[in-house]
Design a protein around this motif. Sequence first.
Motif, mmCIF file in Angstrom:
data_model
loop_
_atom_site.group_PDB
_atom_site.id
_atom_site.type_symbol
_atom_site.label_atom_id
_atom_site.label_comp_id
_atom_site.label_asym_id
_atom_site.label_seq_id
_atom_site.Cartn_x
_atom_site.Cartn_y
_atom_site.Cartn_z
ATOM 1 N N LYS A 6 3.046 18.552 -11.519
ATOM 2 C CA LYS A 6 2.358 17.460 -12.201
ATOM 3 C C LYS A 6 3.310 16.286 -12.395
ATOM 4 O O LYS A 6 4.458 16.478 -12.810
ATOM 5 C CB LYS A 6 1.838 17.924 -13.562
ATOM 6 N N ILE A 45 2.799 5.040 -9.296
ATOM 7 C CA ILE A 45 1.394 5.348 -9.062
ATOM 8 C C ILE A 45 1.239 6.861 -9.083
ATOM 9 O O ILE A 45 2.013 7.578 -8.463
ATOM 10 C CB ILE A 45 0.928 4.776 -7.703
ATOM 11 N N GLN A 46 0.240 7.327 -9.813
ATOM 12 C CA GLN A 46 -0.004 8.755 -9.896
ATOM 13 C C GLN A 46 -1.379 9.113 -9.366
ATOM 14 O O GLN A 46 -2.030 10.022 -9.844
ATOM 15 C CB GLN A 46 0.143 9.230 -11.338
ATOM 16 N N GLU A 47 -1.837 8.360 -8.377
ATOM 17 C CA GLU A 47 -3.113 8.627 -7.735
ATOM 18 C C GLU A 47 -2.906 8.643 -6.229
ATOM 19 O O GLU A 47 -1.951 8.067 -5.716
ATOM 20 C CB GLU A 47 -4.128 7.537 -8.083
ATOM 21 N N VAL A 48 -3.822 9.260 -5.530
ATOM 22 C CA VAL A 48 -3.766 9.282 -4.074
ATOM 23 C C VAL A 48 -4.086 7.878 -3.567
ATOM 24 O O VAL A 48 -5.097 7.282 -3.948
ATOM 25 C CB VAL A 48 -4.759 10.311 -3.495
ATOM 26 N N ASP A 49 -3.206 7.338 -2.728
ATOM 27 C CA ASP A 49 -3.389 5.984 -2.211
ATOM 28 C C ASP A 49 -4.592 5.898 -1.285
ATOM 29 O O ASP A 49 -5.415 5.012 -1.377
ATOM 30 C CB ASP A 49 -2.113 5.546 -1.493
ATOM 31 N N ARG A 50 -4.681 6.832 -0.349
ATOM 32 C CA ARG A 50 -5.818 6.871 0.576
ATOM 33 C C ARG A 50 -6.008 8.302 1.046
ATOM 34 O O ARG A 50 -5.065 9.070 1.140
ATOM 35 C CB ARG A 50 -5.621 5.946 1.759
ATOM 36 N N TYR A 51 -7.240 8.632 1.292
ATOM 37 C CA TYR A 51 -7.556 9.959 1.793
ATOM 38 C C TYR A 51 -7.609 9.929 3.311
ATOM 39 O O TYR A 51 -8.120 8.990 3.903
ATOM 40 C CB TYR A 51 -8.904 10.430 1.241
#
Length: 180
Positions: free
Chosen positions: A62, A152-158
């Motif tokens: 995490k 950034i703690q999110e997925v940039d692109r799938y």
Amino acid sequence: ETPQSLGDVVVVGYGSQSRTTVTSSITKVEGKHIGNQPVSTPGEALAGFAAGVQVQSDQGGKPGAAPTIRVRGVSSLSSSNDPLYVVDGYPLETAANFNLINPSDIESIEVLKDAASAAIYGSRAANGVVLVTTKRGKAGKTVFSVSAYTGIQEVDRYIDVLSKDQYVQQVKALSRIKNL
């Protein structure tokens, strides 16, 4: 007395020893090394700077999770293996409280690794002691300093991947091509 006869003295528990005899049992990390790192917890700042101290990232992966710190390795099967954390002379209740300290507020961190240097803290120091000294105000002109980091703690692109059925069709198509 001559300067050659003087040596550094370290107060250890209720006694004192020369620095040369306890050098390997005490590790000190200065605040200038801690404050310059882009880390969110003081435990992360110890990684690579404190010899003999194991700093392991959270097993869950995490972002922002506190690392696990081991001074003498794993020594207990049923109780905690965390060292005793002492901030400005006050022992902390849990290891989680250590990770709430802002790394920029730390003047120095000393890790006491052997039983003799940790004797003053008793059985609580069985897994080592992490002494934290925080910065203090200084006389003179008031100075404010700010440092900031962003992340950034999110997925940039799938990435679009094949479904199970599409994958099976692709494998069958490739096997037919190989057989030709």
